[in-house]
Design an enzyme around this catalytic site. Structure first.
Site, PDB file in Angstrom:
ATOM      1  N   SER A  89     -90.068  16.217   7.011  1.00 41.93           N
ATOM      2  CA  SER A  89     -91.202  16.767   7.769  1.00 41.93           C
ATOM      3  C   SER A  89     -91.600  18.096   7.154  1.00 41.93           C
ATOM      4  O   SER A  89     -90.805  18.697   6.420  1.00 41.93           O
ATOM      5  CB  SER A  89     -90.761  17.002   9.216  1.00 41.93           C
ATOM      6  OG  SER A  89     -91.740  17.720   9.934  1.00 41.93           O
ATOM      7  N   TYR A 101     -85.203  20.962  15.970  1.00 39.65           N
ATOM      8  CA  TYR A 101     -85.826  19.988  15.060  1.00 39.65           C
ATOM      9  C   TYR A 101     -85.918  20.542  13.635  1.00 39.65           C
ATOM     10  O   TYR A 101     -85.568  19.850  12.680  1.00 39.65           O
ATOM     11  CB  TYR A 101     -87.217  19.618  15.588  1.00 39.65           C
ATOM     12  CG  TYR A 101     -87.910  18.526  14.790  1.00 39.65           C
ATOM     13  CD1 TYR A 101     -87.322  17.274  14.605  1.00 39.65           C
ATOM     14  CD2 TYR A 101     -89.178  18.743  14.233  1.00 39.65           C
ATOM     15  CE1 TYR A 101     -87.961  16.279  13.875  1.00 39.65           C
ATOM     16  CE2 TYR A 101     -89.826  17.751  13.514  1.00 39.65           C
ATOM     17  CZ  TYR A 101     -89.215  16.518  13.335  1.00 39.65           C
ATOM     18  OH  TYR A 101     -89.854  15.541  12.620  1.00 39.65           O
TER      19      TYR A 101
END
Ligand SMILES: NC(=O)c1ccc[n+]([C@@H]2O[C@H](COP(=O)([O-])OP(=O)(O)OC[C@H]3O[C@@H](n4cnc5c(N)ncnc54)[C@H](OP(=O)(O)O)[C@@H]3O)[C@@H](O)[C@H]2O)c1
Length: 249
Positions: free
Chosen positions: A136, A149
Site C-alpha cells: 500500500s 495499518y
C-alpha cells in the site's frame, strides 16, 4: 486441478473473494493462467473459480495448518499474489485496540510470510517464479490514526523487499504493488461494516477500482522473465498522498 489444465501456468491469489484479489484472479485467468483462488469465504471463491475455470481453496492465511494444506494441494506454482490483508480501525496510538493491531499484523505480515514460505520451493522449482505482494502507499507513509495499518504494511514491504536480495540468483521475480485508495470492501472491513463511514472515504473523489490494480498485476505477470518490476505505486489522480485528496463538492 484437472489434467486439462496440466500445461497451464499456475497463479495462486490470496484474498480472492473480493476486491483486488478477485479482480486479479479474473485478469490472470484471462491471460491464460490456471488461477488458484484462496480466501476464507468458500461460497465466493467457489463461484469465482467456476467462472474463471480455476480452483478454489479455502484457507485462512493466519492458520499454519491451513497454509500447509494449501501448499500440499499444489503440484507446482508459477505466480503467487500475496494480496490477503486489510485494515482494522483508525484509532490514535494512545487509544489503540490490541486486537485490531494483532489482526493487521497476523493477516498482512505473518500471512504473507506464511504463504510465501510455504510456496517458495515450488516457485523456485518452476524455473520462472513471480511473487507479487500487494502492500500500500501505507507501506511508505504514515498518517494519524493509521499506525496499526501503516506499521503492518511497512513490515510486509520490508519482508517482501528482503526476499529480492535473498533470492538473487534464483529464478524468482518480486514485485511490490503499492496502491492508494481503491474502492473495495477494504473500508467496510476497516470500519466494522459501518457503510456510512466506509462510503465517506471515497466521497468527492474518483478512487481506483479493483480492476485498475489487477490490470497492472496482469502486466507485471506478462513481462519476459528477465524483467523485474520491483515496485509499482498506483494512486487515483485525486490522491497526492495518504492524507491529501482532491475532494469535490
Ligand atoms: N482498498 C484499498 O484502498 C487498498 C489500498 C492499498 C492496499 N490495499 C491492500 O490490498 C489488499 C486487498 O484489499 P482489498 O482492497 O481488495 O480489500 P477487500 O475487498 O476487503 O479484500 C480483502 C481480501 O483479503 C481476504 N482476507 C482477509 N483476511 C484473510 C485471511 N485471514 N485469510 C485469507 N484471506 C483473507 C478477504 O477474504 P475472506 O474475508 O473471504 O477471507 C478478501 O478476499 C489488502 O492487502 C489491502 O491491505 C487496499
Amino acid at each position: 486441478m484437472s489434467s486439462a489444465n496440466a500445461e497451464k501456468r499456475i497463479a495462486v491469489v490470496t484474498g480472492a473473494s473480493s476486491g483486488i484479489g478477485e479482480a486479479t484472479a479474473k485478469t490472470l485467468a484471462a491471460l491464460g493462467f490456471h488461477v488458484v483462488a484462496v480466501a476464507r469465504r468458500a461460497d465466493r471463491i467457489n463461484v469465482l473459480a467456476k467462472e474463471i475455470d480455476g480452483t478454489a481453496i479455502v484457507a485462512d492465511v493466519t492458520d499454519d495448518a491451513a497454509v500447509e494444506a494449501l501448499a500440499d494441494q499444489l503440484g507446482w506454482v508459477d505466480v503467487l499474489v500475496n494480496n490477503a490483508g486489510g485494515a482494522r480501525g483508525l484509532a490514535p496510538v494512545a487509544d489503540s485496540d490490541m486486537e485490531h493491531w494483532q489482526w493487521m499484523w497476523e493477516t498482512n505480515v505473518l500471512g504473507t510470510l506464511r504463504v510465501t514460505r510455504a510456496l517458495l520451493p515450488k516457485l523456485i522449482d518452476s524455473g520462472d517464479g513471480l511473487i507479487v505482494t500487494v502492500t500500500s502507499v501505507a507501506a511508505m507513509e504514515i498518517y494519524d490514526g493509521g499506525a496499526g495499518y501503516t506499521a503492518a504494511k511497512h513490515a510486509q514491504s520490508a519482508l517482501h523487499r528482503t526476499l529480492r536480495g535473498e533470492l538473487l540468483g534464483k529464478p524468482v521475480r518480486l514485485t511490490e504493488i503499492a496502491p492508494g485508495a481503491v474502492e473495495t470492501e477494504f473500508s467496510l472491513v476497516r470500519f466494522d461494516g459501518d457503510e456510512q463511514r466506509a462510503d465517506a472515504v471515497y466521497t468527492g473523489i474518483t478512487p481506483l477500482v479493483a480492476a485498475d490494480v489487477a490490470e497492472v498485476i496482469g502486466f507485471v505477470a506478462s513481462r519476459p522473465s528477465h524483467v523485474d518490476l520491483d515496485l509499482v505505486v498506483i494512486k487515483p489522480r485525486d490522491q497526492a498522498d495518504t492524507r491529501r485528496f482532491n475532494r469535490r463538492g
